[in-house]
Enzyme design. Structure first.
Site, mmCIF file in Angstrom:
data_model
loop_
_atom_site.group_PDB
_atom_site.id
_atom_site.type_symbol
_atom_site.label_atom_id
_atom_site.label_comp_id
_atom_site.label_asym_id
_atom_site.label_seq_id
_atom_site.Cartn_x
_atom_site.Cartn_y
_atom_site.Cartn_z
ATOM 1 N N GLU A 211 0.827 -1.202 0.000
ATOM 2 C CA GLU A 211 0.000 0.000 0.000
ATOM 3 C C GLU A 211 0.867 1.260 0.000
ATOM 4 O O GLU A 211 0.591 2.212 -0.735
ATOM 5 C CB GLU A 211 -0.921 -0.019 1.227
ATOM 6 N N THR B 27 -11.757 6.747 -13.861
ATOM 7 C CA THR B 27 -10.769 6.305 -12.875
ATOM 8 C C THR B 27 -11.126 4.969 -12.246
ATOM 9 O O THR B 27 -10.280 4.333 -11.619
ATOM 10 C CB THR B 27 -10.583 7.380 -11.785
#
Length: 549
Positions: free
Chosen positions: A392, A529
């Site tokens: 992440e 997106t």
């Protein structure tokens, strides 16, 4: 009723596919062959991704539908969607995974799922929810998903939908308009910049004082497309008015580098309140949509192109960073005012693909080249972890900044060996089924035709299948640098359907489909997106005979 017949439930058969794949070049003979890369179709790998979709969808449909998300281990559901940057938990209960899966099911030809979704979409009540509504998340997932499905079904896939489904197809657009009518109260602020947090029953703003540039600047494609389809220009005007504050930022602190902005804007005045930013969470998709709006319609959105070029050029000049241990890798730094911060995120790894798309759209190979360098850097974050999946958040020590300065510390002692080999160290090892690295592999492949990007995508897909396949679906994991991810989150994100599976499929699928990105820049669709393909308004080829709105 089935549209074209049910797709059976199939196990994800990955073993041995690489060695038995039938590679077929699809480059045509003649002069056109020189204008596009020699793409290669791998039907076996594409089918494996389709099988993963079936497993995920069947688990969701059996145990979670019509709720938002599947808990694959518990064989249960949650009406949960983590909104922007995982800061809040909203419970809309509108079937987030269902709507997010719609465009992928259409592109993959999963007609059983399409049939189920055509039945479901008209039943969603977008006026009722138990808690706050995120304008950003609802726009990219629901509004984008509905508009994309409508564009696909009324465009290149029109021949696949029976005539007796006309009413359900019509209701896709009706529902998109109904949703936007509930959401548009967000723009009722002194500046016209929307409040991202809303309540329904009745629709009203939550009363936020600021909003971020990603949550302001990632509305304009979907809201403009809605206006173009319905002929009602109010939706486009609302989003484009808000965007003006980002195209012309004030005061100076809001633009520490030319074209690169701070993160947050005051809803009352339209003025920036900080100068911190990056290509990561909170700011990322503002930059993404600048070039995509120009691709959508170069006639109306030339100023968006100019702002993207300004941001891209500044990024290449000011933000480029090479780790001390791996100077061959290229990352983009974050910034706080004009001080660089050397960390990045899985979210930011979309940037390589966005640079590549910009280069293709503007016929400028320098942007493509830089984008490929960013793709290579993000690939390293996958290649070097225990699971083969990127973390992440990751950090590195910059090679041009004085070592051990306050903004350039070295790795922790227990990470020094890993850093020397890998060029980064893990700051947050979680993985929540994010798509951005595979997304950039897709753009790299479409730009170059180099099959190494197919291999990298296949490596990533196999790694995700190895560590995240559990129970009746797929789950995020706790630590990419531990064996099999160190445990499960027991949560299958909706963007797993919309993005990871779609990009993984497209990189191996037939290259001439109208939604595929074209190396010559003559695209018929542009991905929002959330990877929902939106049909371009002007400047692209028109793939079917019919009314073009």
């Amino acid at each position: 009723m089935q549209i074209l017949g049910a797709g059976g439930v199939a196990a994800v058969a990955l073993v041995g596919l690489a060695s038995h794949a039938v590679m077929v070049s699809t480059a045509p003979a003649g002069s056109e062959q020189q204008s596009r890369p020699p793409y290669i179709v791998n039907k076996h790998r594409a089918r494996a991704v389709q099988d993963a979709f079936r497993v995920s969808w069947d688990g969701y449909y059996q145990y979670a539908f019509p709720h938002d998300s599947l808990k694959p281990i518990a064989k249960s559901w949650e009406d949960d969607r983590y909104v922007f940057c995982l800061l809040f938990l909203f419970r809309n209960g509108w079937g987030a995974s269902a709507v997010d899966a719609f465009s992928t099911a259409l592109i993959m030809g999963n007609w059983e799922a399409v049939d189920q979704l055509l039945n479901y979409i008209p039943t969603i009540d977008f006026s009722k929810t138990n808690t706050e509504v995120s304008l950003f998340e609802t726009t990219i997932r629901y509004l984008g998903g509905l508009l994309s499905a409508y564009d696909l079904i009324t465009g290149p896939l029109s021949g696949y939908i029976p005539r007796n489904r006309t009413t359900q197809v019509y209701y896709i657009l009706v529902q998109a308009k109904f949703l936007a009518d509930n959401l548009k109260v967000a723009f009722d602020t002194p500046s016209g910049i929307p409040d991202n947090n809303l309540y329904f029953n009745p629709p009203r703003r939550a009363g936020s004082r600021t909003n971020g540039i990603a949550t302001i600047g990632t509305l304009v494609l979907e809201w403009t497309r809605l206006s173009d389809l319905t002929g009602d220009q109010q939706y486009a005007r609302l989003a484009q008015r808000a965007e003006e504050y980002l195209l012309h930022p004030r005061p100076a602190l809001g633009e520490p580098f030319p074209g690169l902005l701070g993160a947050n804007v005051d809803l009352g005045t339209g003025l920036f309140v900080d100068g911190a930013g990056g290509w990561g969470g909170g700011t990322d998709s503002f930059y993404e949509y600048l070039i995509k709006m120009y691709l959508y319609d170069p006639y109306r959105f030339s100023e968006y192109r100019d702002r993207w070029v300004l941001a891209a050029d500044s990024s290449m000049k000011y933000l480029i960073s090479h780790p001390t241990s791996r100077p061959d890798l290229t990352f983009l730094a974050m910034w706080r005012n004009r001080t660089l911060e050397f960390y990045s995120e899985h979210l930011a790894c979309f940037s390589g693909g966005n640079f590549i798309l910009g280069g293709l759209t503007l016929s400028d190979p320098s942007y493509v080249k830089f984008g490929l360098e960013l793709v290579n850097g993000c690939r390293a974050t996958y290649k070097n972890t225990e699971t083969g999946i990127g973390p992440e958040i990751f950090r590195w020590q910059d090679g041009r900044t004085p070592l051990n300065s306050s903004n350039n510390p070295g790795p922790p002692v227990n990470e020094s060996g890993f850093y020397e080999k890998s060029g980064f160290w893990v700051a947050n090892g979680g993985y929540v089924l994010r798509p951005e690295v595979i997304e950039s592999y897709y753009y790299a492949y479409r730009a170059t035709g180099d099959k190494k990007y197919q291999e990298w995508a296949w490596e990533a897909f196999k790694a995700i299948n190895e560590s995240c396949r559990v129970g009746v679906g797929y789950s995020g994991i706790l630590d990419v640098n531990r064996e099999r991810g160190g445990g499960y989150r027991d949560f299958q994100e909706s963007f797993w359907f919309a993005e990871v599976l779609k990009y993984s499929f497209l990189i191996f699928a037939e290259d001439d489909a109208p939604w595929q990105v074209r190396a010559d820049g003559k695209n018929e669709f542009v991905f929002n997106t959330e990877a929902h393909p939106i049909r371009v308004a002007k400047g692209g080829r028109r793939p079917y005979s019919g009314k073009w709105k």
